[in-house]
Scaffold this active site. Sequence first.
Site, PDB file in Angstrom:
ATOM      1  N   GLY A 101       0.920  -1.212  -0.195  1.00 56.08           N
ATOM      2  CA  GLY A 101       0.050   0.053  -0.004  1.00 56.08           C
ATOM      3  C   GLY A 101       0.834   1.118   0.011  1.00 56.08           C
ATOM      4  O   GLY A 101       0.387   2.338  -0.162  1.00 56.08           O
ATOM      5  N   LYS A 122       9.902   2.522   0.671  1.00 50.04           N
ATOM      6  CA  LYS A 122       8.562   2.422   1.678  1.00 50.04           C
ATOM      7  C   LYS A 122       8.107   3.795   1.854  1.00 50.04           C
ATOM      8  O   LYS A 122       9.050   4.609   2.516  1.00 50.04           O
ATOM      9  CB  LYS A 122       9.054   1.581   2.897  1.00 50.04           C
ATOM     10  CG  LYS A 122       7.804   1.269   3.553  1.00 50.04           C
ATOM     11  CD  LYS A 122       8.075   0.280   4.760  1.00 50.04           C
ATOM     12  CE  LYS A 122       6.872  -0.028   5.619  1.00 50.04           C
ATOM     13  NZ  LYS A 122       7.443  -0.991   6.731  1.00 50.04           N
ATOM     14  N   ASP A 134      -2.720   6.509   3.109  1.00 47.25           N
ATOM     15  CA  ASP A 134      -2.127   7.828   2.219  1.00 47.25           C
ATOM     16  C   ASP A 134      -0.915   7.373   1.353  1.00 47.25           C
ATOM     17  O   ASP A 134      -0.266   8.190   0.562  1.00 47.25           O
ATOM     18  CB  ASP A 134      -1.652   8.951   3.047  1.00 47.25           C
ATOM     19  CG  ASP A 134      -0.701   8.939   4.316  1.00 47.25           C
ATOM     20  OD1 ASP A 134      -0.046   7.383   4.291  1.00 47.25           O
ATOM     21  OD2 ASP A 134      -0.489   9.678   5.033  1.00 47.25           O
ATOM     22  N   ARG A 199       5.781 -12.675   0.803  1.00 44.97           N
ATOM     23  CA  ARG A 199       5.365 -12.924   2.052  1.00 44.97           C
ATOM     24  C   ARG A 199       4.201 -14.070   1.969  1.00 44.97           C
ATOM     25  O   ARG A 199       3.857 -14.503   0.907  1.00 44.97           O
ATOM     26  CB  ARG A 199       4.406 -11.900   2.580  1.00 44.97           C
ATOM     27  CG  ARG A 199       5.110 -10.553   2.589  1.00 44.97           C
ATOM     28  CD  ARG A 199       4.327  -9.344   2.051  1.00 44.97           C
ATOM     29  NE  ARG A 199       5.254  -7.936   1.784  1.00 44.97           N
ATOM     30  CZ  ARG A 199       5.482  -7.277   2.810  1.00 44.97           C
ATOM     31  NH1 ARG A 199       5.213  -7.383   4.161  1.00 44.97           N
ATOM     32  NH2 ARG A 199       6.398  -6.330   2.624  1.00 44.97           N
ATOM     33  N   ASP A 269       0.745 -11.640   6.363  1.00 46.60           N
ATOM     34  CA  ASP A 269       1.429 -10.694   5.492  1.00 46.60           C
ATOM     35  C   ASP A 269       2.604  -9.958   5.702  1.00 46.60           C
ATOM     36  O   ASP A 269       3.315  -9.370   4.990  1.00 46.60           O
ATOM     37  CB  ASP A 269       0.233  -9.378   5.056  1.00 46.60           C
ATOM     38  CG  ASP A 269       0.016  -8.805   6.400  1.00 46.60           C
ATOM     39  OD1 ASP A 269      -0.468  -9.366   7.320  1.00 46.60           O
ATOM     40  OD2 ASP A 269       0.279  -7.551   6.316  1.00 46.60           O
ATOM     41  N   ASN A 270       3.001 -10.297   7.085  1.00 47.05           N
ATOM     42  CA  ASN A 270       4.243  -9.861   7.487  1.00 47.05           C
ATOM     43  C   ASN A 270       5.323 -11.124   7.648  1.00 47.05           C
ATOM     44  O   ASN A 270       6.292 -10.856   8.653  1.00 47.05           O
ATOM     45  CB  ASN A 270       4.253  -9.040   8.678  1.00 47.05           C
ATOM     46  CG  ASN A 270       3.296  -7.643   8.462  1.00 47.05           C
ATOM     47  OD1 ASN A 270       3.524  -7.065   7.609  1.00 47.05           O
ATOM     48  ND2 ASN A 270       2.808  -7.452   9.704  1.00 47.05           N
TER      49      ASN A 270
END
Length: 513
Positions: A101, A122, A134, A199, A269-270
């Site tokens: 994201g 990142k 955002d 991941r 996801d981590n």
Amino acid sequence: MSTFAHRYVDALAGDTSGDSRRREVTGAAWSQVTPEPVSDPTLLAHSPQLAAELGLPAHWTSDQDWLAWLSGNEIAPGSRPYAMNYGGHQFGNWAGQLGDGRAINLGEIRDVKGTWQTLQLKGAGPTPYSRTADGRAVLRSSIREFLCSEAMYHLGIPTTRALSLVGTGELVERDMFYDGRPTMEPGAIVCRVAPSFLRFGNYQIHAARQERDLLAELVHWTISEHFPEMDADAPDAPLHLIEAVLSRTAELVADWMRVGFVHGVMNTDNMSVLGLTIDYGPYGWIDHFDPHFTPNTTDAQSCRYVFGNQPRVAHWNLAQFAQALLPLLDDVAPVQALVDSFPRQFSAAYQKRMAAKLGLETLHDAELISDLFAWMQEIETDWTLFFRALMNFDPEDPDVRLLDDAFYAPPSMSDVEQIMDWMTRWSEAVLDEDDQESRLARMSRSNPWIIPRNYLVFQAIEAAEKGDMALLDDLFDACRTPYDVQEGREDLVKRRPEWAREQPGASMLSCSS
Ligand code: AMP
Ligand code: MG
């Protein structure tokens, strides 16, 4: 430096629309995206070691082109930026599509050893996976990621790396304590580096959507690219992948436990398929030994990701990963057997490390550890300081006063008796075993002298937010040789001060980053 390749993008179906509007992206392992420029980028910190490993040109830190590339203001020559598509279980619940994201991959370059490394920014702006957020990152969390990635690497623990920390010159709105009082914070971008950022969730998303062909292609690509010792075309190749991910994860989590690291958000996801520490969010380190410690305030109630629960959560996550690969396998039984073997594998990896921490080649008496843990917890004892102090003990003549610095409160008479008792057992065990030189060598490789303690990072961030990078630089530098005693840096290896025990931002962190 070699030019950018796009091995992942070229091998797998992707979304080439270039449309960065938030949406569900189906039938695609990635989306083409463009970083959003920032107004006033400055290079705040960098990792000279990683730069050397990547073979970056001399003076890259003062080169305006590099600054433009690492801030996303310009696209490096040959780079075709993309965001990865993945899903995940968050706090035990399937969350559907998540994806990069705010992380934008620039592509892969070969490091000086010839290994492909992906460069990823990142905090470089929104992607189709940004959901309601955002696409940016704040300075405080970027410092935490930058510092800890490199510290972890130097501790010898598999991790994604961090090349640079760039301030954006822009403010980002964050509600750090989720109490409806957002503030504006300085923004930053970290350039992360890893052979792959894949991941568990990258496989889960295609399994959940029944995109079997894409899942098969992703598994095939993962094996041929990252596990060359396996035959990607073998019918049971996915089983071997599960096996490899399982054993890497066992080793990784055992290593975390060895140094007292708490990831804080072990959502699927981590979790890296390569067994790397990935996504440094509300992570932390235990100061005094406490299996129930979590730095993550979001998890304070559920305690899912507390220090002592990490092996169990890894097991659960691996079961989800294995489940995602089931559509590619005919028989569930061997998969189940593999998943069931995790506690055994973890235990072996962990015991090996604990034995080494104690100076033993093999652990003959498992109760030596459980009894140690029992009194360490009861008599608040600092994990890092205790094991370093143990190195100074003469097993022929143990002197409990050597442990003084490791206690958060002076031990009572009966505490001292308990400790003496344990010390005697430990002394017997080490004297039984081998020469004292190899014992000390083993201990000094297993027990770091310095870790970037939560409160120190907090102080480094406070100063950096005011423009003073000295503490961050010093901590970063000290963490480059974490197993060595560094004269003049004793202040960095003290017990956590009392003010930091429950200090928001030091021992209590939110996911807001
Ligand atoms: P995390 O909790 O950091 O692992 O993030 C979970 C998901 O939220 C991932 O898909 C992230 O990319 C996404 N995410 C987190 N923070 C932001 C942000 N500020 N902007 C866009 N996406 C974000
Ligand atoms: Mg994440």
